[in-house]
Design an enzyme around this catalytic site. Structure first.
Site, PDB file in Angstrom:
ATOM      1  N   LYS A 178       0.867  -1.187   0.000  1.00  0.00           N
ATOM      2  CA  LYS A 178       0.000   0.000   0.000  1.00  0.00           C
ATOM      3  C   LYS A 178       0.899   1.231   0.000  1.00  0.00           C
ATOM      4  O   LYS A 178       1.387   1.661   1.034  1.00  0.00           O
ATOM      5  CB  LYS A 178      -0.893  -0.013   1.251  1.00  0.00           C
ATOM      6  N   PRO A 179       1.137   1.806  -1.203  1.00  0.00           N
ATOM      7  CA  PRO A 179       1.987   3.001  -1.250  1.00  0.00           C
ATOM      8  C   PRO A 179       1.209   4.219  -0.773  1.00  0.00           C
ATOM      9  O   PRO A 179      -0.017   4.177  -0.651  1.00  0.00           O
ATOM     10  CB  PRO A 179       2.310   3.121  -2.745  1.00  0.00           C
ATOM     11  N   GLY A 232       4.973   8.254   9.476  1.00  0.00           N
ATOM     12  CA  GLY A 232       5.015   9.121  10.645  1.00  0.00           C
ATOM     13  C   GLY A 232       4.837   8.357  11.956  1.00  0.00           C
ATOM     14  O   GLY A 232       4.233   7.276  11.983  1.00  0.00           O
ATOM     15  N   LEU A 247      -1.888  -9.676  17.830  1.00  0.00           N
ATOM     16  CA  LEU A 247      -0.537 -10.107  18.237  1.00  0.00           C
ATOM     17  C   LEU A 247       0.341 -10.306  16.998  1.00  0.00           C
ATOM     18  O   LEU A 247       0.962 -11.351  16.817  1.00  0.00           O
ATOM     19  CB  LEU A 247      -0.597 -11.381  19.072  1.00  0.00           C
ATOM     20  N   GLU A 253       9.361   1.995  10.809  1.00  0.00           N
ATOM     21  CA  GLU A 253      10.420   2.985  10.537  1.00  0.00           C
ATOM     22  C   GLU A 253       9.730   4.339  10.562  1.00  0.00           C
ATOM     23  O   GLU A 253       8.954   4.659   9.658  1.00  0.00           O
ATOM     24  CB  GLU A 253      11.076   2.725   9.177  1.00  0.00           C
ATOM     25  N   GLY A 255       9.459   8.666  12.365  1.00  0.00           N
ATOM     26  CA  GLY A 255       9.994  10.012  12.178  1.00  0.00           C
ATOM     27  C   GLY A 255      11.289  10.278  12.916  1.00  0.00           C
ATOM     28  O   GLY A 255      11.811   9.422  13.639  1.00  0.00           O
ATOM     29  N   CYS A 287      13.394  11.335   6.536  1.00  0.00           N
ATOM     30  CA  CYS A 287      13.269  10.952   7.952  1.00  0.00           C
ATOM     31  C   CYS A 287      14.571  11.211   8.692  1.00  0.00           C
ATOM     32  O   CYS A 287      14.562  11.576   9.861  1.00  0.00           O
ATOM     33  CB  CYS A 287      12.877   9.488   8.055  1.00  0.00           C
ATOM     34  N   GLU A 388       8.930  17.131  14.392  1.00  0.00           N
ATOM     35  CA  GLU A 388       9.438  16.889  13.037  1.00  0.00           C
ATOM     36  C   GLU A 388       8.719  17.809  12.047  1.00  0.00           C
ATOM     37  O   GLU A 388       7.495  17.800  11.970  1.00  0.00           O
ATOM     38  CB  GLU A 388       9.205  15.429  12.647  1.00  0.00           C
ATOM     39  N   LYS A 458      13.971   4.813  20.218  1.00  0.00           N
ATOM     40  CA  LYS A 458      12.902   5.592  20.863  1.00  0.00           C
ATOM     41  C   LYS A 458      11.677   5.710  19.927  1.00  0.00           C
ATOM     42  O   LYS A 458      11.265   4.713  19.327  1.00  0.00           O
ATOM     43  CB  LYS A 458      13.467   6.939  21.319  1.00  0.00           C
TER      44      LYS A 458
HETATM   45  P1  NAD Z   1       2.150   8.960   7.057  1.00  0.00           P
HETATM   46  O1  NAD Z   1       2.342   8.299   8.356  1.00  0.00           O
HETATM   47  O2  NAD Z   1       1.131  10.035   6.949  1.00  0.00           O
HETATM   48  O3  NAD Z   1       1.750   7.886   5.932  1.00  0.00           O
HETATM   49  C1  NAD Z   1       2.571   6.775   5.658  1.00  0.00           C
HETATM   50  C2  NAD Z   1       1.722   5.672   5.036  1.00  0.00           C
HETATM   51  O4  NAD Z   1       0.791   5.208   6.013  1.00  0.00           O
HETATM   52  C3  NAD Z   1       0.888   6.127   3.837  1.00  0.00           C
HETATM   53  O5  NAD Z   1       0.857   5.100   2.879  1.00  0.00           O
HETATM   54  C4  NAD Z   1      -0.495   6.321   4.448  1.00  0.00           C
HETATM   55  O6  NAD Z   1      -1.551   6.200   3.535  1.00  0.00           O
HETATM   56  C5  NAD Z   1      -0.517   5.192   5.466  1.00  0.00           C
HETATM   57  N1  NAD Z   1      -1.480   5.351   6.566  1.00  0.00           N
HETATM   58  C6  NAD Z   1      -1.937   6.493   7.118  1.00  0.00           C
HETATM   59  N2  NAD Z   1      -2.811   6.204   8.118  1.00  0.00           N
HETATM   60  C7  NAD Z   1      -2.879   4.861   8.209  1.00  0.00           C
HETATM   61  C8  NAD Z   1      -3.604   3.959   9.059  1.00  0.00           C
HETATM   62  N3  NAD Z   1      -4.416   4.388  10.010  1.00  0.00           N
HETATM   63  N4  NAD Z   1      -3.419   2.632   8.884  1.00  0.00           N
HETATM   64  C9  NAD Z   1      -2.583   2.170   7.934  1.00  0.00           C
HETATM   65  N5  NAD Z   1      -1.897   2.976   7.085  1.00  0.00           N
HETATM   66  C10 NAD Z   1      -2.036   4.309   7.235  1.00  0.00           C
HETATM   67  O7  NAD Z   1       3.582   9.488   6.610  1.00  0.00           O
HETATM   68  P2  NAD Z   1       3.950  10.331   5.321  1.00  0.00           P
HETATM   69  O8  NAD Z   1       3.493  11.732   5.497  1.00  0.00           O
HETATM   70  O9  NAD Z   1       3.548   9.590   4.095  1.00  0.00           O
HETATM   71  O10 NAD Z   1       5.558  10.269   5.389  1.00  0.00           O
HETATM   72  C11 NAD Z   1       6.314  11.116   6.174  1.00  0.00           C
HETATM   73  C12 NAD Z   1       6.734  10.444   7.457  1.00  0.00           C
HETATM   74  O11 NAD Z   1       7.419   9.237   7.187  1.00  0.00           O
HETATM   75  C13 NAD Z   1       7.705  11.289   8.266  1.00  0.00           C
HETATM   76  O12 NAD Z   1       7.347  11.257   9.629  1.00  0.00           O
HETATM   77  C14 NAD Z   1       9.037  10.584   8.061  1.00  0.00           C
HETATM   78  O13 NAD Z   1       9.981  10.806   9.083  1.00  0.00           O
HETATM   79  C15 NAD Z   1       8.614   9.170   7.967  1.00  0.00           C
HETATM   80  N6  NAD Z   1       9.622   8.369   7.296  1.00  0.00           N
HETATM   81  C16 NAD Z   1      10.383   7.511   8.035  1.00  0.00           C
HETATM   82  C17 NAD Z   1      11.392   6.773   7.428  1.00  0.00           C
HETATM   83  C18 NAD Z   1      12.250   5.810   8.212  1.00  0.00           C
HETATM   84  O14 NAD Z   1      12.876   4.969   7.593  1.00  0.00           O
HETATM   85  N7  NAD Z   1      12.319   5.917   9.529  1.00  0.00           N
HETATM   86  C19 NAD Z   1      11.624   6.907   6.053  1.00  0.00           C
HETATM   87  C20 NAD Z   1      10.832   7.786   5.331  1.00  0.00           C
HETATM   88  C21 NAD Z   1       9.826   8.508   5.959  1.00  0.00           C
END
Ligand code: NAD
Length: 496
Positions: A178-179, A232, A247, A253, A255, A287, A388, A458
């Site tokens: 799911k992108p 996020g 479970l 991964e 923020g 991130c 963030e 964390k």
């Molecule tokens: P987001 O959390 O808004 O969305 C990420 C994905 O989750 C999307 O595909 C979205 O549709 C899906 N999603 C949203 N609500 C959901 C739910 N209730 N159940 C299941 N899926 C759901 O994040 P974003 O705005 O797309 O990306 C930015 C964030 O991603 C930033 O916080 C960034 O730090 C983080 N990020 C982390 C890493 C890492 O490797 N740690 C890498 C890239 C981005």
């Protein structure tokens, strides 16, 4: 949006390309707001169908009976298929999320290499014969966990997806991907390339849709046995709560608010370039962006002056132009979020040293551009330093000594990464190992390799991706006791 959406494009479920039954998903080019494509997005019933097809495909002899080197051959072909289309995919991704071409090209190459790496890892990973403590042989073998739900954000399409899909397929699982609803196109291209590479139908489905509908349905589906999520921290928390009911294991991964630390003894030319790359590449939408910069007080004024002068020279513009450092932000709401944090910085008493506004001119009129911004005069406890932003905003803060900077760097809920710039290797070790961060860069920043594990500390995450053993996080250990007794177990004998 300047262009009308044409017919809704299909999505990829169980090997078939068909319209989803959910709300449309629209990919918008952030350079000018034009529509790249509109898709018939997935709803819960599409997700359920993808999961059912995944269960059937992963248990079918055509996949289950493949030996590791045979499965690896298909996975390697997917990587080769990506590599063969590097330029087309890089251009498509550029339109989907606005990153400059050199970055999108790098992400496509990285995705191709990820499949190659996990194909090699699969062929060479070994199971264990453990030391026996009785009349039996003991082994640890590994079984696929089941259907995996892979959920990805918009900031590094295809690379994030490859990081989940390649090890999960190598593990023997099926994947429902799911992108992000903002950047659905590269994931669908991955589906097409995987199908052309001979991946049996059903092992990879791609279900673009909203998080609230398609994402939540994937997490809740009883036959999804693992979620691998990048996004996020708040979304990660919501997914972890839902996963607790089943479970179900998770990889999260999340923020970051990563510190970059410059000591007075650092090579300042190298540090300046590294700091700029660490925060402003990908328009700061990364991130692991080094968004809090701590500079030792003795060099603070001169370092910041040089840094700001260089930041002003960074070019914001068309991501197709090889001279461009920063393209547009992903969307108008994301830019509005960045702007609100810059306003907050002003309100919290910060001084804007550069940027802090949209670039002017006709070329920027319809895009979501923002200038690289450096702020000083804030405390590490300010909201701008604690939350963030996910945009091109760097806060600089002075520090006095090691103890001071360790305390400030660790004073955050996040723990994704940390950069240290110093000429003293012992100090680098002392300070680096005292900071809670999944990745530590010493005299470099934002460098990656698929062979090195990646994790967040964390509130930045749970579990590990990448590395040879990345495959194991999609598998269940099975302990085997293989009896070698020559005599029946005496316990069951009738009393004499
Ligand atoms: P987001 O959390 O808004 O969305 C990420 C994905 O989750 C999307 O595909 C979205 O549709 C899906 N999603 C949203 N609500 C959901 C739910 N209730 N159940 C299941 N899926 C759901 O994040 P974003 O705005 O797309 O990306 C930015 C964030 O991603 C930033 O916080 C960034 O730090 C983080 N990020 C982390 C890493 C890492 O490797 N740690 C890498 C890239 C981005």
């Amino acid at each position: 949006m300047t262009t009308a959406a044409s017919a809704l494009q299909p999505i990829f479920i169980g090997g078939a390309w068909r319209p989803g039954r959910g709300a449309p998903v629209v990919s918008v080019n952030p350079v000018d707001g034009s529509v790249n494509a509109s898709l018939a997005g997935a709803d819960a019933s599409d997700v359920a169908e993808a999961v059912e097809r995944g269960v059937a495909a992963m248990h079918a002899p055509a996949w289950r009976n493949l030996l590791p080197h045979e499965r690896a051959r298909i996975i390697r072909r997917i990587g080769d298929g990506i590599a063969a289309e590097t330029e087309t995919l890089a251009l498509l991704q550029l339109r989907d999320n606005g990153k400059p071409l050199y970055e999108t090209r790098g992400l496509v190459i990285s995705a191709a290499n990820t499949f190659g790496f996990f194909a090699s890892a699969l062929e060479t990973l070994e199971s264990e014969v453990t030391p026996s403590r009785g009349a039996f042989l003991t082994l640890t073998t590994y079984q696929p966990l089941g259907v995996v739900g892979a959920i990805t954000p918009w900031n590094s399409p295809i690379a994030s997806e490859a990081q989940k899909v390649a090890p999960a397929l190598a593990a023997g699982c099926a994947v429902v991907l799911k992108p992000s609803e903002l950047t659905p196109l590269l994931a669908l291209e991955l589906g097409r390339i995987a199908q052309a590479a001979g991946l049996p139908d059903g092992l990879l489905s791609v279900v673009p849709g909203t998080g609230a509908v398609a994402g939540a349905a994937l997490v809740a589906h009883p036959d999804v046995r693992k979620i691998s999520f990048t996004g996020g921290t708040e979304t990660g928390r919501a997914i972890a709560r839902a996963a607790a009911d089943k479970l179900m294991p998770l990889t999260l991964e999340l923020g970051g608010k990563s510190p970059t630390i410059v000591f007075a003894d650092a090579d300042l030319d190298i540090a300046i370039n590294g700091v700029l790359f660490g925060i402003f590449s990908s328009q700061g939408q990364s991130c692991i962006a080094g968004s809090r910069l701590f500079v030792q007080r003795a060099i603070y004024a001169t370092f910041v002056e040089r840094l700001v002068a260089r930041a002003k020279q960074l070019r914001v513009g068309d991501p197709l132009d090889p001279q461009t450092h920063l393209g547009p932000l992903i969307s108008a709401p994301q830019r509005a979020k960045v702007e609100s944090y810059v306003e907050l910085a002003r309100a919290e008493g910060g001084r804007i040293l550069c940027g802090g506004r949209r670039p002017e001119g006709a070329a920027f009129a319809n895009g979501t551009f923002y200038e690289p911004t450096i702020v000083e005069g804030l405390s590490n406890r300010s909201r701008v330093c604690q939350e963030e932003i996910f945009g091109p905003v760097l806060v600089v803060l002075p520090f006095d000594d090691e103890a001071d900077v360790i305390a400030q760097a660790n004073d955050t809920v996040y723990g994704l990464a940390c950069g240290i710039w110093t000429g003293d290797y012992k100090r680098a070790w002392r300070v680096g190992t005292a900071i809670a961060a999944g990745t530590l860069w010493i005299n470099t920043y934002k460098q990656f390799s698929i062979s090195t594990p990646f994790a967040g500390a964390k509130a930045s995450g749970m579990g590990v991706e990448k590395g040879r053993t990345g495959i194991r996080s999609y598998q269940q250990e099975q302990s085997v006791y293989w009896g070698l007794d020559e005599q029946p177990n005496p316990w069951a004998n009738a009393p004499q």
